[in-house]
Enzyme design. Structure first.
Site, PDB file in Angstrom:
ATOM      1  N   SER A 143      -1.760   4.802   4.280  1.00 15.21           N
ATOM      2  CA  SER A 143      -1.805   4.500   2.851  1.00 15.21           C
ATOM      3  C   SER A 143      -2.855   3.450   2.510  1.00 15.21           C
ATOM      4  O   SER A 143      -3.398   3.447   1.405  1.00 15.21           O
ATOM      5  CB  SER A 143      -0.428   4.028   2.376  1.00 15.21           C
ATOM      6  OG  SER A 143       0.006   2.916   3.157  1.00 15.21           O
ATOM      7  N   ASP A 176       4.862  -2.665  -5.496  1.00 19.46           N
ATOM      8  CA  ASP A 176       5.920  -2.339  -4.544  1.00 19.46           C
ATOM      9  C   ASP A 176       6.136  -3.457  -3.530  1.00 19.46           C
ATOM     10  O   ASP A 176       6.937  -3.315  -2.609  1.00 19.46           O
ATOM     11  CB  ASP A 176       5.602  -1.028  -3.824  1.00 19.46           C
ATOM     12  CG  ASP A 176       4.338  -1.096  -2.976  1.00 19.46           C
ATOM     13  OD1 ASP A 176       3.629  -2.124  -3.036  1.00 19.46           O
ATOM     14  OD2 ASP A 176       4.054  -0.114  -2.272  1.00 19.46           O
ATOM     15  N   HIS A 233       2.145  -2.730  -0.502  1.00 18.72           N
ATOM     16  CA  HIS A 233       0.742  -2.354  -0.448  1.00 18.72           C
ATOM     17  C   HIS A 233      -0.111  -3.335  -1.239  1.00 18.72           C
ATOM     18  O   HIS A 233       0.360  -3.923  -2.214  1.00 18.72           O
ATOM     19  CB  HIS A 233       0.556  -0.925  -0.998  1.00 18.72           C
ATOM     20  CG  HIS A 233       1.218   0.117  -0.151  1.00 18.72           C
ATOM     21  ND1 HIS A 233       2.472   0.599  -0.419  1.00 18.72           N
ATOM     22  CD2 HIS A 233       0.787   0.749   0.967  1.00 18.72           C
ATOM     23  CE1 HIS A 233       2.803   1.491   0.503  1.00 18.72           C
ATOM     24  NE2 HIS A 233       1.801   1.600   1.350  1.00 18.72           N
TER      25      HIS A 233
END
Length: 343
Positions: free
Chosen positions: A81, A246, A249
């Site tokens: 990610s 979140d 990240h």
């Protein structure tokens, strides 16, 4: 853990990866029971914000002053990610877009970006991602950037297995003539909701894996840039600014900071950095070291590059450790979609 101790552990992990050895635990099994409550608490607190998405940043990025008719450089992002850019809202904010924009500006020619990185990927997914990259022999990449390792630590993948998959991916890409730059495992000890003692163990595991990754990558002809605690001081001082919604990240500024660290190495790998910058600068504590020691030092100081220097030496292979000056990269949207379908 001292730099010398980390170097010894990294050598053991890299040797196990090269010769098919078993897993070397990053944390003692006896500690697992003690940490269960901390792990559950961290899982509840991480990722509770707005569900992030991954913008499609693939396309062509034109450099300022580009000569018309020049073929584009091909940049491919592989990994998890972090490489995909999960957590930002616009394509131009992803690390791939930032690197493509910066590379286009330095090279003064277009850059075609393709992203095969996927959120949640571990190092064992690199085999599949590399296969996607190499499926079109007419569009071999000039430069590949891999960011991977965090999910290996959180899913307790044996580090020898992790390094083995990464080394294999670098070898396959280098065989095609592509340059490879790996952003090593980030420091998971910087995640704000993670408490002690899990924070300390996460930092230790992350840095051990990062050092071992460096040894494996350099052996295959790639370069590494330590992401480690690149954002550590910034995270500690401005966690709301540099973490995404979140709490796991990076945010837009977080990705920009990482791209600034990786871009000089990408340019150097393609021969686009000034020649005088390639010589070790003693004032910046750059120089030639045994690869394991260079890897351990890089894991302790984010933004540090390690590249192969000599195949043999009195203590094994040697590497050049550099602390390149970071360069701010502009945010820019792709001009058009790539000609091949996205993975």
């Amino acid at each position: 853990m001292t730099s010398m101790s980390r170097a010894r552990v990294a050598r053991r992990i890299a040797a196990g990866a090269a010769y098919g050895g078993g897993g070397i635990g990053l944390a003692g099994a006896a500690a697992v029971g003690v940490l269960l409550a901390e792990v559950q608490l961290a899982k509840r607190r991480v990722g509770i914000g707005t569900p992030p998405r991954v913008p499609n940043a693939d396309g062509l990025y034109d450099g300022t002053g580009a000569v018309p008719g020049q073929p584009p450089l091909r940049l491919v992002m592989l990994g998890d990610s972090t490489a995909a850019g999960q957590g930002v809202h616009r394509a131009g904010q992803t690390p791939g877009a930032l690197l493509a924009s910066g590379l286009a500006a330095v090279a003064e020619r277009p850059v075609e970006l393709r992203t095969v990185a996927v959120p949640g990927a571990r190092s064992d997914d690199l085999d599949r991602q590399v296969a996607l990259v190499l499926a079109d022999s007419a569009r071999v990449p000039d430069i590949c950037v891999i960011m991977v390792g965090a999910n290996d630590v959180t899913h307790r993948m044996p580090p020898t297995r992790s390094v083995r998959h990464l080394s294999s991916a670098v070898r396959r890409l280098r065989t095609t003539g592509a340059e490879v730059v790996v952003g090593t495992c980030p420091d998971l000890g910087t995640i704000e909701p993670v408490q002690q003692p899990l924070r300390w163990l996460a930092r230790r595991a992350s840095r051990q894996l990062a050092a071992a990754q460096t040894i494996g990558v350099v052996a295959q002809g790639g370069r590494t840039v330590s992401l480690g605690d690149l954002l550590g001081p910034e995270f500690a001082a401005n966690p709301r600014e540099l973490f995404g919604p979140d709490n796991y990240h990076p945010s837009t500024e977080g990705y920009a900071t990482a791209a600034m660290a990786v871009l000089p190495t990408v340019c150097a790998a393609l021969g686009l950095w000034p020649a005088q910058e390639e010589r070790p600068d003693v004032s910046r504590r750059e120089g030639f070291l045994p690869v394991a020691r260079a890897a351990a030092e890089a894991a302790s100081e984010a933004g540090t590059e390690v590249t192969a220097a000599a195949p043999t030496g009195p203590r094994g292979p040697w590497a050049l450790l550099k602390r390149r000056r970071r360069r701010r990269v502009p945010e820019r949207e792709p001009e058009r979609e790539p000609t091949s379908p996205p993975a």
